[in-house]
Design a protein around this motif. Sequence first.
Motif, PDB file in Angstrom:
ATOM      1  N   PHE A 171       0.836  -1.167   0.099  1.00 57.36           N
ATOM      2  CA  PHE A 171      -0.075   0.194  -0.075  1.00 57.36           C
ATOM      3  C   PHE A 171       0.850   1.339   0.120  1.00 57.36           C
ATOM      4  O   PHE A 171       1.970   1.244   0.822  1.00 57.36           O
ATOM      5  N   LEU A 172       0.581   2.372  -0.610  1.00 55.70           N
ATOM      6  CA  LEU A 172       1.240   3.480  -0.810  1.00 55.70           C
ATOM      7  C   LEU A 172       0.367   4.500  -0.248  1.00 55.70           C
ATOM      8  O   LEU A 172      -0.740   4.867  -1.229  1.00 55.70           O
TER       9      LEU A 172
ATOM     10  N   ASN B  26       5.519   8.327  -5.924  1.00 59.39           N
ATOM     11  CA  ASN B  26       5.585   9.433  -6.636  1.00 59.39           C
ATOM     12  C   ASN B  26       5.492  10.609  -5.448  1.00 59.39           C
ATOM     13  O   ASN B  26       5.495  10.147  -4.261  1.00 59.39           O
ATOM     14  N   GLN B  27       5.390  11.703  -5.620  1.00 58.19           N
ATOM     15  CA  GLN B  27       5.329  12.833  -4.572  1.00 58.19           C
ATOM     16  C   GLN B  27       4.188  12.765  -3.776  1.00 58.19           C
ATOM     17  O   GLN B  27       4.240  13.233  -2.596  1.00 58.19           O
ATOM     18  N   LYS B  28       3.164  12.138  -4.327  1.00 55.71           N
ATOM     19  CA  LYS B  28       2.002  12.140  -3.679  1.00 55.71           C
ATOM     20  C   LYS B  28       1.700  11.085  -2.708  1.00 55.71           C
ATOM     21  O   LYS B  28       1.191  11.259  -1.573  1.00 55.71           O
ATOM     22  N   TYR B  29       2.225   9.850  -2.839  1.00 49.42           N
ATOM     23  CA  TYR B  29       2.162   8.657  -2.176  1.00 49.42           C
ATOM     24  C   TYR B  29       3.374   7.878  -1.695  1.00 49.42           C
ATOM     25  O   TYR B  29       4.121   7.153  -2.547  1.00 49.42           O
ATOM     26  N   ARG B  30       4.013   8.515  -0.616  1.00 55.72           N
ATOM     27  CA  ARG B  30       5.210   8.176  -0.198  1.00 55.72           C
ATOM     28  C   ARG B  30       5.580   7.307   1.184  1.00 55.72           C
ATOM     29  O   ARG B  30       6.376   6.857   1.721  1.00 55.72           O
ATOM     30  N   ASN B  31       4.355   6.862   1.724  1.00 54.45           N
ATOM     31  CA  ASN B  31       4.366   5.945   3.036  1.00 54.45           C
ATOM     32  C   ASN B  31       3.804   4.646   2.514  1.00 54.45           C
ATOM     33  O   ASN B  31       2.850   4.365   2.040  1.00 54.45           O
TER      34      ASN B  31
ATOM     35  N   TYR C 202      -5.573   5.865  -2.269  1.00 57.07           N
ATOM     36  CA  TYR C 202      -4.106   5.399  -1.993  1.00 57.07           C
ATOM     37  C   TYR C 202      -3.960   4.279  -3.469  1.00 57.07           C
ATOM     38  O   TYR C 202      -4.556   4.324  -4.127  1.00 57.07           O
ATOM     39  N   VAL C 203      -2.545   3.957  -3.250  1.00 57.75           N
ATOM     40  CA  VAL C 203      -2.022   2.892  -4.449  1.00 57.75           C
ATOM     41  C   VAL C 203      -1.913   1.671  -4.124  1.00 57.75           C
ATOM     42  O   VAL C 203      -1.220   1.406  -2.958  1.00 57.75           O
ATOM     43  N   LEU C 204      -2.316   0.735  -4.642  1.00 54.36           N
ATOM     44  CA  LEU C 204      -2.064  -0.612  -4.209  1.00 54.36           C
ATOM     45  C   LEU C 204      -1.356  -1.453  -5.373  1.00 54.36           C
ATOM     46  O   LEU C 204      -1.694  -1.206  -6.578  1.00 54.36           O
TER      47      LEU C 204
END
Length: 447
Positions: free
Chosen positions: A222-223, A268-273, A304-306
């Motif tokens: 997960f991001l 990317n700059q948006k999803y970094r965790n 979020y990104v999966l």
Amino acid sequence: MRSNANLVSIACKIFGKDNVLTDKEQITPYCFGNSPLAKRTVCVITPCSSDHLCKFLEKTSDIDFKIVIVGGGTIFIRDIIPPTSDTVIISTEKLKNNPHIEPASMTVSTDSGLKVSDLSEFLLQYGLELVVRPFLPNSKTIGGSIAENTNGYGSFTGGSVGDSLNYVELCLSTGEKLSVSKSMVERNILNLIPGSFGNFGIITKLKIKIRRHPELKYSIAFLFKRRETPIRILHSCLVNEIRVSTAEILDSKLISMLDKTTRILPINQKYRNILLMQFSGSKSSVAKSVKQVKRIADSMEREYVLKENANYLFKFREGVLTLIRRNLSPSIVLELQPYSERITELTYLLSSLESELNSPLAFFGDIYNSPKIVLQAKGDSEEIVAILNTLVSKLTGLGFTPIDVFSLGFKCCPPWMKNFLNREMLSLYEKLKKVFDPINRFHCLVF
């Protein structure tokens, strides 16, 4: 020089010349880049049996020298302060007789020098695996994993590697052999060995828990935007008893600090965790667990990104400490006591401390077994100690007691490193060392 020649002579008689390395070119690889240690090293010994090792320790008990123990070389041997006296490196690489499975107790007995990958391959032939499989299996030895008490795949439910230990055999500095099993009488002694980093003795044999190899392994990543979301999800998984084999966090601060490596990560700059999760079991149980986790994620962040099938990201995770060493020199890593009930407050604490200390703090690891905080060491030693004391005080106040500290990238390990942190625990370890190692022979990470 007489003691040097005497040491080498005794070693050659006991182990044979082929197992005693004296040329500097042969010694250097066993020091893993620690050139001051290489200069102090008289020889490298690669024993093939614990009996020979104990005999050597007994015969040399009246000679003044230190021993540094090397397994797979994944511990921070680069940061060991070299002894002031002559040094002998003991490598366990040849202590790797065939392992033996005991089906009744679901354990495997093995020598300490066997690589984790070789042990895993052996177990897989019988449809078995270690309860906790250490990271860096191609480098780590199983004995070194116990000495370090590392975590790995399966730690989310199985704890650290040392939690699976049922029996251990040590060669003590006096040449005596100590065998400890998980009986009611000896359990407390056995619990002292994992995490002792070889300070008490050389692990030569051990017995560790195993389990049936699950039918399916599945990894996802997960991001998230928010730094606190991964910790909140893992906390929810624990509360709701969702079956997760392994879970690791790489927070946005760490990704920013390791900016040179971000090109290999799908962020990317948006999803970094990043939250890495691995599930194992039957196809239906894995599908159920993944569905539950996705539902929790949906309730916490709308976007979020999966990433599915994210095994390659776990490989990146295995090299994080190496990347920290290369890109954040010098830096300090604090290992915290496993899981605190106030774990969800950790990211808020770190954010507030960053402003107060004017120094970036990153978080990574498995929050239930060995969570770690990275501090970039800026300024002189007094400034660093002041920042560390403030950090430790604040963390302890929320129940996150630091239990270990590593210095990465310093030209030599600062002398204040061992004294500022957890003095009560260090005092206890020093007392225990006098019991296990009365002649102060073993020179490892802590002492």
